[in-house]
Scaffold this motif. Structure first.
Motif, PDB file in Angstrom:
ATOM      1  N   PHE A 108       0.910  -1.475   0.064  1.00 37.67           N
ATOM      2  CA  PHE A 108      -0.148  -0.115  -0.219  1.00 37.67           C
ATOM      3  C   PHE A 108       0.666   1.286  -0.026  1.00 37.67           C
ATOM      4  O   PHE A 108       0.552   2.257  -0.608  1.00 37.67           O
ATOM      5  CB  PHE A 108      -0.947   0.151   1.278  1.00 37.67           C
ATOM      6  CG  PHE A 108      -2.175  -0.690   0.828  1.00 37.67           C
ATOM      7  CD1 PHE A 108      -3.508   0.061   1.006  1.00 37.67           C
ATOM      8  CD2 PHE A 108      -2.594  -1.773   0.337  1.00 37.67           C
ATOM      9  CE1 PHE A 108      -4.624  -0.409   0.615  1.00 37.67           C
ATOM     10  CE2 PHE A 108      -3.640  -2.486   0.117  1.00 37.67           C
ATOM     11  CZ  PHE A 108      -4.800  -1.636   0.319  1.00 37.67           C
ATOM     12  N   VAL A 109       2.041   1.333   0.999  1.00 37.49           N
ATOM     13  CA  VAL A 109       2.790   2.458   0.773  1.00 37.49           C
ATOM     14  C   VAL A 109       3.526   2.488  -0.615  1.00 37.49           C
ATOM     15  O   VAL A 109       3.521   3.536  -1.140  1.00 37.49           O
ATOM     16  CB  VAL A 109       4.015   2.331   1.732  1.00 37.49           C
ATOM     17  CG1 VAL A 109       4.988   3.345   2.006  1.00 37.49           C
ATOM     18  CG2 VAL A 109       3.253   2.425   3.163  1.00 37.49           C
ATOM     19  N   ILE A 110       3.983   1.352  -1.054  1.00 42.56           N
ATOM     20  CA  ILE A 110       4.610   1.533  -2.539  1.00 42.56           C
ATOM     21  C   ILE A 110       3.731   2.010  -3.409  1.00 42.56           C
ATOM     22  O   ILE A 110       3.898   2.870  -4.455  1.00 42.56           O
ATOM     23  CB  ILE A 110       5.223   0.151  -3.210  1.00 42.56           C
ATOM     24  CG1 ILE A 110       6.406  -0.096  -1.903  1.00 42.56           C
ATOM     25  CG2 ILE A 110       5.554   0.123  -4.475  1.00 42.56           C
ATOM     26  CD1 ILE A 110       6.679  -1.749  -2.124  1.00 42.56           C
ATOM     27  N   SER A 111       2.386   1.479  -3.389  1.00 40.62           N
ATOM     28  CA  SER A 111       1.375   1.981  -4.456  1.00 40.62           C
ATOM     29  C   SER A 111       0.916   3.489  -4.135  1.00 40.62           C
ATOM     30  O   SER A 111       0.918   4.135  -5.254  1.00 40.62           O
ATOM     31  CB  SER A 111       0.218   0.916  -4.689  1.00 40.62           C
ATOM     32  OG  SER A 111       0.432  -0.293  -4.685  1.00 40.62           O
ATOM     33  N   LEU A 112       0.904   4.007  -2.903  1.00 39.91           N
ATOM     34  CA  LEU A 112       0.716   5.384  -2.710  1.00 39.91           C
ATOM     35  C   LEU A 112       1.568   6.238  -3.180  1.00 39.91           C
ATOM     36  O   LEU A 112       1.625   7.249  -3.887  1.00 39.91           O
ATOM     37  CB  LEU A 112       0.345   5.405  -1.151  1.00 39.91           C
ATOM     38  CG  LEU A 112      -0.841   4.814  -0.578  1.00 39.91           C
ATOM     39  CD1 LEU A 112      -1.325   4.986   0.699  1.00 39.91           C
ATOM     40  CD2 LEU A 112      -2.287   5.751  -1.210  1.00 39.91           C
ATOM     41  N   HIS A 113       2.936   5.798  -2.974  1.00 40.88           N
ATOM     42  CA  HIS A 113       3.860   6.491  -3.538  1.00 40.88           C
ATOM     43  C   HIS A 113       3.781   6.793  -5.141  1.00 40.88           C
ATOM     44  O   HIS A 113       4.126   7.982  -5.702  1.00 40.88           O
ATOM     45  CB  HIS A 113       5.323   5.814  -3.072  1.00 40.88           C
ATOM     46  CG  HIS A 113       6.510   6.558  -3.683  1.00 40.88           C
ATOM     47  ND1 HIS A 113       7.002   6.137  -5.013  1.00 40.88           N
ATOM     48  CD2 HIS A 113       7.232   7.608  -3.431  1.00 40.88           C
ATOM     49  CE1 HIS A 113       8.147   6.860  -5.420  1.00 40.88           C
ATOM     50  NE2 HIS A 113       8.449   7.702  -4.365  1.00 40.88           N
ATOM     51  N   HIS A 114       3.696   5.649  -5.572  1.00 43.46           N
ATOM     52  CA  HIS A 114       3.546   5.568  -7.195  1.00 43.46           C
ATOM     53  C   HIS A 114       2.303   6.536  -7.487  1.00 43.46           C
ATOM     54  O   HIS A 114       2.295   7.358  -8.501  1.00 43.46           O
ATOM     55  CB  HIS A 114       3.025   4.290  -7.548  1.00 43.46           C
ATOM     56  CG  HIS A 114       2.442   4.253  -8.954  1.00 43.46           C
ATOM     57  ND1 HIS A 114       3.386   4.340 -10.128  1.00 43.46           N
ATOM     58  CD2 HIS A 114       1.411   3.492  -9.510  1.00 43.46           C
ATOM     59  CE1 HIS A 114       2.543   4.113 -11.284  1.00 43.46           C
ATOM     60  NE2 HIS A 114       1.305   3.892 -10.994  1.00 43.46           N
TER      61      HIS A 114
END
Length: 258
Positions: A108-114
């Protein structure tokens, strides 16, 4: 047993309950208290999105684990999401809320960063495919964008898709928090590109049961088709702000055992 009320009587009854529950006292026992810890738009929306993602089960447990997520994000969700290094994600080890675990939180953190890096943020993604009276296609599009990054297949179940007949309760609740603006101090109304008239009710066991008893909903399952049926009924009562009645349905179910 279905309570049979004339349309105006039903509207008046629900309006009374909206007034009763749509006020700052509601925040004290609700997961919406987590994003209320922040004042910056991006912090609010990330805290709200993560909190709503784990908003099922015991409410005290939801609040406790959402607070734990904020601690792991150094109480600066936007800064952590946009500036973290891969090694920073190791701190999530051991986190679990029901079926949402540390691997899901990392994703979720990686996808939010994206989304903030490549798609101008959460609001822009949801606004892109918005329709006049629905955000269900927006949610479908959001899920596609969210998982553009390499991901574990297991994590996809934590983002619902209304076009696959999901009621998408948690995302609809998140959208209510972000879009509704009535100066009552509960919902934030910080997204300017979307409107309350486009929102759908966060349909769950409690709101669904109350809606059936009031004759607003006939379908027995709490799925996407039921959500469409409830949406139509609530829009007949107030087309500009149909989801305010979520306060009434939820309050009647949780606090009054209606």
């Amino acid at each position: 047993m279905i309570l049979k009320l004339k349309k105006q009587d039903l509207k008046d009854f629900l309006e009374e309950k909206v007034i009763l529950y749509n006020n700052p006292k509601f925040i004290e026992s609700d997961p919406i208290q987590i994003p209320h810890q922040f004042s910056k738009k991006e912090d609010i929306e990330i805290a709200a999105f993560l909190t709503s993602t784990i908003a099922w089960g015991n409410r005290k447990s939801i609040i406790k684990n959402a607070n734990r997520m904020m601690e792991m994000l150094d109480h600066s969700p936007f800064e952590f999401v946009t500036q973290h290094q891969k090694s920073d994600l190791e701190r999530f080890e051991g986190f679990v809320h029901r079926t949402f675990n540390s691997e899901d939180l990392k994703q979720f953190v990686i996808s939010l960063h994206h989304i903030y890096q490549n798609h101008q943020g959460l609001e822009a993604v949801f606004a892109k495919h918005a329709e006049n009276t629905s955000l269900q296609h927006s949610i479908h599009n959001f899920k596609n964008v969210f998982f553009e990054q390499p991901h574990l297949e297991r994590t996809k179940k934590h983002v619902s898709d209304p076009l696959k007949n999901s009621a998408a309760k948690r995302i609809n609740m998140f959208l209510r928090w972000m879009v509704r603006k009535d100066n009552n101090g509960v919902d934030f109304g910080i997204w300017e590109t979307l409107y309350p008239s486009q929102l759908s009710c966060p349909l769950d066991v409690h709101s669904g049961n109350v809606a059936r008893k009031l004759g607003l909903l006939k379908r027995k399952q709490n799925d996407g088709k039921a959500l469409n049926e409830l949406d139509r009924a609530l829009r007949k009562l107030d087309s500009k702000d149909p989801v305010k009645y979520d306060f009434a349905l939820f309050g009647l179910g949780i606090f009054e055992g209606f």
